[in-house]
Design an enzyme around this catalytic site. Sequence first.
Site, PDB file in Angstrom:
ATOM      1  N   ARG A 146      38.437  39.737  45.936  1.00 32.23           N
ATOM      2  CA  ARG A 146      37.346  38.894  45.460  1.00 32.23           C
ATOM      3  C   ARG A 146      37.527  37.450  45.914  1.00 32.23           C
ATOM      4  NH1 ARG A 146      38.737  42.478  41.282  1.00 32.23           N
ATOM      5  NH2 ARG A 146      37.026  43.793  40.515  1.00 32.23           N
ATOM      6  N   ASP A 156      35.757  45.209  33.157  1.00 30.92           N
ATOM      7  CA  ASP A 156      37.140  45.697  33.238  1.00 30.92           C
ATOM      8  C   ASP A 156      37.604  46.257  31.893  1.00 30.92           C
ATOM      9  OD1 ASP A 156      37.614  44.640  35.993  1.00 30.92           O
ATOM     10  OD2 ASP A 156      37.295  42.747  34.971  1.00 30.92           O
ATOM     11  N   ARG A 208      36.188  49.647  31.497  1.00 29.88           N
ATOM     12  CA  ARG A 208      36.975  50.594  32.303  1.00 29.88           C
ATOM     13  C   ARG A 208      38.274  50.970  31.596  1.00 29.88           C
ATOM     14  NH1 ARG A 208      35.841  46.785  37.549  1.00 29.88           N
ATOM     15  NH2 ARG A 208      34.091  47.959  38.443  1.00 29.88           N
ATOM     16  N   HIS A 262      39.021  37.889  36.531  1.00 28.48           N
ATOM     17  CA  HIS A 262      38.367  39.133  36.928  1.00 28.48           C
ATOM     18  C   HIS A 262      38.822  39.405  38.358  1.00 28.48           C
ATOM     19  CE1 HIS A 262      35.534  42.294  37.627  1.00 28.48           C
ATOM     20  NE2 HIS A 262      34.842  41.598  38.519  1.00 28.48           N
TER      21      HIS A 262
END
Length: 319
Positions: A91, A151, A154, A178
């Site tokens: 990212r 997240d 998840r 993140h």
Amino acid sequence: MSTTSPKLAIVGAGAVGSSLAYACQIRGSVHEIALYDTNEAKVVAEAKDLVHGAQFTPVSRLEGSSDIGVVSGADVVVITAGARQKPGQTRMDLAAANVAILNDLMPGLVRHAPDAVVVLVTNPCDVLTWAAQKITGLAPGRVISSGTLLDTSRLRRLIAQVAGVHQSSVHAIMLGEHGDSEFPVWSGATIGQTPIRDWLVGGEPVFTDTSLDRLATSVVRAAYEVIEGKGATNHAIGLAGARLIEAIIGDQRVVLPVSSVLQDYRGVSDVALSVPSVVGRGGVIDVLEIPMSQQERTLFRASAAAVRHGCAPFDAELG
């Protein structure tokens, strides 16, 4: 913020922006949605595709335009536009391109929607949250990102599968960046009221240090695996974004792990990270300092350092 017909503006009509609009449409998150993208053919087509199904949803108005004025009067502006993460990229690799986009974009958004809460979904979302807050000068609570909200979903899903319970019974969160330095707060994780390390399956503990490390790695790697297989993540972040928008629009004051620029949070300042935050009208109303083990505090500081390193190239420009 409007109380009669709240308006959502979504910047970017790509995979994430259109998925977010669709999720908000079918959930009834708002009654008015505006899509903005510089690609006129794309944004108009996406809006038409969505509005053709409006009969079956609570949305009363949905439009798309390449004119930034379409965002005027929005209560929430979600930014999904930016360079897309490719297989093999982190990212953070997207930071330079996407900060440049924000520099061009933010003044116009603030001019047309001066009272809006700004939500960043584009990656690296923590760096971009910091950058957008610097560019606009808005209060830190009004410039936030979805952070580790997805997240955390998840993580809870994986725990629920191992424990054999419904995901709603799992209470665990991912904090920090993140990205690659995010981490779960295992010291406070429970299933129902049972600490996660005390949970038994067949009379045996299933959440050992080794298995917990494996779960944490799976969460960190989840997006990479989806991107490798289909080129982008879009459906789940659309749903997570819709949930965050509902918390803001409805002034729900729920506690969610989202990212905003922190000041003296466990010794961390001037960096955007996800921590448990009270979310309502106006964005992040408060941040909560939850108990952490010494190891978790170390991980939090390391995550802050990683995000600060990502912000460093833009300090002179934005700081």
